[in-house]
Design an enzyme around this catalytic site. Structure first.
Site, PDB file in Angstrom:
ATOM      1  CD  GLU A  95      -2.880   1.315   0.439  1.00 31.91           C
ATOM      2  OE1 GLU A  95      -2.492   1.521  -0.728  1.00 31.91           O
ATOM      3  OE2 GLU A  95      -4.065   1.385   0.767  1.00 31.91           O
ATOM      4  CG  ASP A  96      -0.942   4.766  -1.537  1.00 29.33           C
ATOM      5  OD1 ASP A  96      -1.609   4.161  -0.661  1.00 29.33           O
ATOM      6  OD2 ASP A  96      -1.469   5.499  -2.393  1.00 29.33           O
ATOM      7  CG  ASP A  99      -5.720   8.825   6.549  1.00 30.72           C
ATOM      8  OD1 ASP A  99      -5.122   9.441   7.433  1.00 30.72           O
ATOM      9  OD2 ASP A  99      -6.757   9.257   6.021  1.00 30.72           O
ATOM     10  CE  LYS A 127      -2.206  10.671   5.945  1.00 27.91           C
ATOM     11  NZ  LYS A 127      -3.039  11.735   5.342  1.00 27.91           N
ATOM     12  CG  ASP A 155      -4.824  10.448  -6.384  1.00 27.90           C
ATOM     13  OD1 ASP A 155      -4.707   9.763  -5.341  1.00 27.90           O
ATOM     14  OD2 ASP A 155      -5.931  10.695  -6.901  1.00 27.90           O
TER      15      ASP A 155
HETATM   16  N1  LIG Z   1      -2.716  11.135  -1.850  1.00 30.07           N
HETATM   17  C1  LIG Z   1      -3.001  10.755  -0.607  1.00 30.07           C
HETATM   18  N2  LIG Z   1      -3.804   9.684  -0.404  1.00 30.07           N
HETATM   19  C2  LIG Z   1      -4.046   9.351   0.880  1.00 30.07           C
HETATM   20  C3  LIG Z   1      -3.514  10.050   1.972  1.00 30.07           C
HETATM   21  N3  LIG Z   1      -3.935   9.462   3.116  1.00 30.07           N
HETATM   22  C4  LIG Z   1      -4.701   8.434   2.733  1.00 30.07           C
HETATM   23  N4  LIG Z   1      -4.769   8.350   1.388  1.00 30.07           N
HETATM   24  C5  LIG Z   1      -5.515   7.365   0.566  1.00 30.07           C
HETATM   25  O1  LIG Z   1      -6.326   6.574   1.401  1.00 30.07           O
HETATM   26  C6  LIG Z   1      -5.915   5.216   1.415  1.00 30.07           C
HETATM   27  C7  LIG Z   1      -5.830   4.685   2.812  1.00 30.07           C
HETATM   28  O2  LIG Z   1      -6.808   5.239   3.597  1.00 30.07           O
HETATM   29  P1  LIG Z   1      -7.362   4.589   4.931  1.00 30.07           P
HETATM   30  O3  LIG Z   1      -8.031   5.750   5.603  1.00 30.07           O
HETATM   31  O4  LIG Z   1      -8.353   3.545   4.537  1.00 30.07           O
HETATM   32  O5  LIG Z   1      -6.215   4.039   5.734  1.00 30.07           O
HETATM   33  C8  LIG Z   1      -4.561   5.202   0.763  1.00 30.07           C
HETATM   34  O6  LIG Z   1      -4.391   4.041  -0.006  1.00 30.07           O
HETATM   35  C9  LIG Z   1      -4.605   6.425  -0.132  1.00 30.07           C
HETATM   36  O7  LIG Z   1      -5.129   6.056  -1.369  1.00 30.07           O
HETATM   37  C10 LIG Z   1      -2.664  11.158   1.709  1.00 30.07           C
HETATM   38  O8  LIG Z   1      -2.120  11.853   2.607  1.00 30.07           O
HETATM   39  N5  LIG Z   1      -2.438  11.451   0.408  1.00 30.07           N
HETATM   40 MG   LIG Z   2      -4.620   4.005  -1.980  1.00 29.83          MG
END
Ligand SMILES: Nc1nc2c(ncn2[C@@H]2O[C@H](COP(=O)(O)O)[C@@H](O)[C@H]2O)c(=O)[nH]1
Ligand SMILES: [Mg+2]
Length: 175
Positions: A95-96, A99, A127, A155
């Site tokens: 995963e990138d 959150d 995070k 993105d």
């Molecule tokens: N470009 C960004 N995408 C983000 C960021 N924080 C979260 N995300 C996107 O959400 C999912 C994960 O979210 P989650 O709340 O289910 O843990 C992650 O894969 C991103 O696509 C951010 O700061 N910048």
């Molecule tokens: Mg994502």
């Protein structure tokens, strides 16, 4: 680029981290692993990471959505499922960024229910202050504060994925 408030991690720093993570994964597993990248954000990270894994691997992708712009809706939708049967496989989800943890806690449970032998998470960023669901993350690149970041696959409304670094997006862009 004027929309980027500051650069958090350069391409060089990210690539070094991918080497470290790849070496750890190579040591920790024995035999074939199924590496599942979460589209589209994890693509640059996964491309760099798999080159550093010295094990037989299969690659697959899944596309899920929980975000609208810079806001997490908390509802996970599967837009594209994996093509591999995960039963009895060692699955590494790549995963990138983590959150709230909603996406990865949902996907980990899903792969366990489908009969995966093991499910391990590898995320470039986390995070922790934003976490709503507990998720066990074995491999983490970098921990960051509560910023909205873009670049290296990540993105804002499909922009900035091709930046070779990770930067904080200026609030002016989304507020
Ligand atoms: N470009 C960004 N995408 C983000 C960021 N924080 C979260 N995300 C996107 O959400 C999912 C994960 O979210 P989650 O709340 O289910 O843990 C992650 O894969 C991103 O696509 C951010 O700061 N910048
Ligand atoms: Mg994502």
């Amino acid at each position: 680029m004027k929309e980027i408030e500051s650069v958090l991690f350069s391409e060089e720093v990210i690539e070094k981290k991918c080497c470290e993570l790849g070496e750890r994964i190579s040591r920790d597993f024995d035999g074939e692993v199924l590496v599942v990248g979460i589209l589209k954000g994890a693509v640059p990270f996964m491309s760099e990471l798999v080159k550093r894994i010295e094990l037989p691997i299969r690659m697959d992708f899944m596309d899920v959505s929980s975000y609208e712009g810079s806001v997490s809706t908390g509802k996970i939708k599967i837009l594209k499922d994996v093509e591999n049967d995960v039963r009895d496989k060692d699955v590494i989800i790549v995963e990138d960024i983590i959150d709230t943890g909603n996406t990865l806690s949902y996907l980990s449970e899903l792969f366990k229910l489908r009969g995966a032998k093991s499910v391990t998470i590898c995320s470039l960023l986390t995070k922790p202050s934003r976490r709503e669901k507990e998720v066990e993350v074995k491999y983490i690149g970098f921990e960051i504060e509560d910023y909205f970041v873009v670049g290296y696959g990540m993105d804002y409304n499909e922009k900035y994925r091709n930046l070779p670094y990770i930067g904080i997006l200026s609030e002016k862009v989304y507020k």
